[in-house]
Design an enzyme around this catalytic site. Structure first.
Site, short mmCIF file in Angstrom:
data_model
loop_
_atom_site.label_atom_id
_atom_site.label_comp_id
_atom_site.label_asym_id
_atom_site.label_seq_id
_atom_site.Cartn_x
_atom_site.Cartn_y
_atom_site.Cartn_z
N GLY A 11 18.59 22.68 -11.67
CA GLY A 11 19.07 23.95 -11.91
C GLY A 11 19.75 24.69 -10.43
O GLY A 11 19.10 24.70 -9.56
N ARG A 72 22.03 17.14 -13.82
CA ARG A 72 20.74 16.37 -14.11
C ARG A 72 21.01 14.98 -14.31
O ARG A 72 21.89 14.78 -15.41
CB ARG A 72 19.68 16.91 -15.10
CG ARG A 72 19.10 18.19 -14.59
CD ARG A 72 18.17 18.97 -15.50
NE ARG A 72 17.54 19.84 -14.55
CZ ARG A 72 17.65 21.15 -15.10
NH1 ARG A 72 18.56 21.42 -15.88
NH2 ARG A 72 17.02 22.11 -14.49
N ASP A 103 11.65 20.34 -7.52
CA ASP A 103 10.73 19.33 -7.45
C ASP A 103 11.47 17.79 -7.77
O ASP A 103 11.14 16.95 -7.16
CB ASP A 103 9.56 19.57 -8.40
CG ASP A 103 8.37 19.01 -8.16
OD1 ASP A 103 7.99 19.10 -7.13
OD2 ASP A 103 7.74 18.51 -9.09
N THR A 125 15.49 26.59 -5.88
CA THR A 125 15.41 26.97 -7.27
C THR A 125 14.64 28.28 -7.50
O THR A 125 14.14 28.77 -6.75
CB THR A 125 14.21 25.91 -8.13
OG1 THR A 125 13.72 26.30 -9.28
CG2 THR A 125 13.04 25.69 -7.12
N ASP A 127 12.53 29.11 -9.65
CA ASP A 127 11.23 28.92 -10.06
C ASP A 127 10.06 29.32 -9.27
O ASP A 127 9.14 29.88 -9.69
CB ASP A 127 10.97 27.68 -10.86
CG ASP A 127 11.91 27.25 -12.03
OD1 ASP A 127 12.38 28.15 -12.60
OD2 ASP A 127 12.04 26.17 -12.19
N ASP A 129 8.42 27.18 -7.65
CA ASP A 129 7.27 26.26 -8.01
C ASP A 129 6.88 25.28 -7.25
O ASP A 129 6.23 24.24 -7.41
CB ASP A 129 7.60 25.71 -9.68
CG ASP A 129 8.86 24.98 -9.60
OD1 ASP A 129 9.70 25.04 -8.53
OD2 ASP A 129 9.09 24.26 -10.60
N ARG A 171 10.31 27.37 -15.84
CA ARG A 171 9.75 26.23 -16.25
C ARG A 171 8.23 26.36 -16.27
O ARG A 171 7.75 26.96 -17.30
CB ARG A 171 10.03 25.22 -14.98
CG ARG A 171 9.98 23.65 -15.77
CD ARG A 171 10.63 22.88 -14.83
NE ARG A 171 12.13 22.79 -14.86
CZ ARG A 171 12.87 21.78 -14.40
NH1 ARG A 171 12.23 20.81 -13.79
NH2 ARG A 171 14.27 21.77 -14.35
P1 ADP Z 1 14.47 20.31 -10.14
O1 ADP Z 1 15.07 19.43 -8.81
O2 ADP Z 1 15.32 21.60 -10.26
O3 ADP Z 1 13.13 20.09 -10.41
P2 ADP Z 1 14.99 18.41 -12.09
O4 ADP Z 1 13.35 18.06 -12.32
O5 ADP Z 1 15.99 18.32 -13.25
O6 ADP Z 1 15.51 19.49 -11.44
O7 ADP Z 1 15.58 16.84 -11.30
C1 ADP Z 1 16.90 16.85 -10.87
C2 ADP Z 1 17.29 15.34 -10.68
O8 ADP Z 1 16.50 14.76 -9.81
C3 ADP Z 1 17.03 14.72 -12.33
O9 ADP Z 1 18.18 14.81 -12.87
C4 ADP Z 1 16.90 13.22 -11.51
O10 ADP Z 1 18.26 12.65 -11.29
C5 ADP Z 1 16.17 13.57 -10.34
N1 ADP Z 1 14.87 13.04 -10.53
C6 ADP Z 1 14.04 13.89 -11.22
N2 ADP Z 1 12.72 13.28 -11.30
C7 ADP Z 1 12.81 12.42 -10.47
C8 ADP Z 1 11.99 11.23 -9.99
N3 ADP Z 1 10.80 11.10 -10.46
N4 ADP Z 1 12.51 10.19 -9.31
C9 ADP Z 1 13.90 10.02 -8.77
N5 ADP Z 1 14.61 10.98 -9.28
C10 ADP Z 1 14.27 12.00 -10.02
O1 F6P Z 2 14.43 24.86 -12.88
C1 F6P Z 2 15.42 26.22 -13.19
C2 F6P Z 2 15.46 26.48 -14.57
O2 F6P Z 2 16.33 27.63 -14.81
C3 F6P Z 2 14.10 26.66 -15.22
O3 F6P Z 2 13.49 27.89 -15.08
C4 F6P Z 2 14.45 26.44 -16.56
O4 F6P Z 2 13.35 25.91 -17.43
C5 F6P Z 2 15.67 25.26 -16.50
O5 F6P Z 2 15.79 25.29 -15.23
C6 F6P Z 2 16.75 25.63 -17.47
O6 F6P Z 2 17.50 24.44 -17.40
P1 F6P Z 2 18.90 24.30 -18.07
O7 F6P Z 2 19.89 24.91 -17.21
O8 F6P Z 2 19.08 22.74 -18.23
O9 F6P Z 2 19.07 24.65 -19.36
#
Ligand code: ADP
Ligand code: F6P
Length: 319
Positions: A11, A72, A103, A125, A127, A129, A171
């Site tokens: 995000g 993503r 994360d 982020t 969040d 978090d 989240r």
């Molecule tokens: P954030 O980084 O905000 O937590 P996401 O959890 O959607 O957002 O992760 C962003 C991108 O990072 C995912 O679309 C994916 O490509 C990559 N990613 C997420 N989890 C993993 C993982 N366990 N191992 C490798 N890449 C990951």
């Molecule tokens: O991680 C940031 C965040 O805005 C969260 O607070 C929320 O749950 C999620 O992303 C929403 O994701 P998307 O933009 O894919 O709807």
């Protein structure tokens, strides 16, 4: 190290642009080349990569979102995708990579580090978090946005003698609901870190009504409960009309606050310094007023610390 890359992932968060600007300018000032990767790991898989120069980051410090775009990518989550990503980086001559995200993005960064790309993570982020850092880039701007919305909802709720359930992002983390609920002077805060009882909220609403309070603002972290069912039950039990506002993606936009610009600028510059030292698998954080680094493994494994003190304070101040 001659050539590095930079991407934003997950995000978007206000302040990401400050980090990009700082990284690009610090790299160029140190005689390095820096390539922008569009749309996170998804863009990486498609070779959506371009050379950045000093003008690429002109006039962006005040802009929300991310000029690099974000996405993503499911494909990048498995080993095969990560190997392909690492190979594409090598094909473009990118020896070091800065990943700005949450994360999930950090887990991807760790995978690339294991595959021989020197990788540094910057926490971006709304969040907040990520347990290894006190604050993530974007969090303070989102608090401003949400507490501003709470203030506006207070005006109309007081005028009509209503309650309102305000659903806030985060989240699985209650920080955004907690900090903005406290800053906005909300009456009740519902977060995943605490069991919540509708009985308590009903009692608070009735107590507030008796002492002449016209509104009741309930800040609800997303995922804890359905705001519409909560509002219906509260209305049925108290007789106080209860509306719902789901703030949604408005929380992710807007010009970054000064704090987020400062976090972005200092972290972006630090990430390049670490790459110049040939470091890898490090996440930059902000703890007790100072920048710190921990391994990305530690960064992703440390659970977010919920502030019980602030939660208790918010409850006491809203009685
Ligand atoms: P954030 O980084 O905000 O937590 P996401 O959890 O959607 O957002 O992760 C962003 C991108 O990072 C995912 O679309 C994916 O490509 C990559 N990613 C997420 N989890 C993993 C993982 N366990 N191992 C490798 N890449 C990951
Ligand atoms: O991680 C940031 C965040 O805005 C969260 O607070 C929320 O749950 C999620 O992303 C929403 O994701 P998307 O933009 O894919 O709807």
């Amino acid at each position: 190290m001659n050539t590095i890359g930079i991407l934003t992932s997950g995000g978007d968060a206000p302040g990401m642009n400050s980090a990009i600007r700082a990284a690009v300018r610090t790299a160029l000032n140190n005689g390095m080349r820096i390539k922008g990767i569009r749309n996170g790991y998804d863009g990486l898989m498609h070779g959506d990569i371009y050379e950045m120069n000093v003008s690429s980051v002109a006039d962006i410090i005040h802009k929300g979102g991310t000029i690099l775009g974000t996405a993503r990518s499911l494909e990048f989550k498995d080993r095969e995708g990560q190997e392909r990503g690492a190979q594409i980086l090598k094909d473009y001559g990118i020896e070091g990579l800065i990943v700005i995200g949450g994360d999930g993005s950090f887990k991807g960064a760790k995978a690339l580090s294991d595959l021989g790309i020197k990788t540094i993570g910057i926490p971006g982020t709304i969040d907040n978090d990520m347990g290894y850092t006190d604050y993530t880039i974007g969090f303070f701007t989102a608090i401003e946005t949400v507490s501003d919305a709470i203030g506006k909802l207070r005006d109309t709720s007081s005028s009509h003698g209503r309650a309102v359930v305000i659903e806030v992002m985060g989240r699985h983390c209650g920080d955004l609901a907690l900090y903005s609920g406290l800053a906005g002077g909300g009456e009740s805060i519902i977060v995943p870190e605490h069991e919540f009882s509708l009985d308590d909220i009903v009692e608070k609403m009735e107590h507030g009504r008796k002492r002449g309070k016209l509104h009741h603002l309930i800040t609800l972290a997303e995922g804890v409960g359905d705001p519409y069912s909560i509002a219906t039950e509260l209305e049925e039990r108290t007789g106080i009309e209860t509306k719902v506002t789901v703030l949604g993606h408005v929380q992710r936009g807007g010009s970054p606050s000064a704090v987020d610009r400062l976090l972005g600028s200092t972290m972006g510059a630090r990430a390049v310094e670490l790459l110049l030292e040939e470091q890898t698998n490090l996440a930059i954080g902000f703890v007790d007023g100072k920048l710190i680094e921990v391994s990305i493994d530690e960064a992703v494994s440390k659970k977010s610390q919920f502030s019980e003190n602030l939660y208790a304070l918010a409850n006491n101040l809203s009685k």
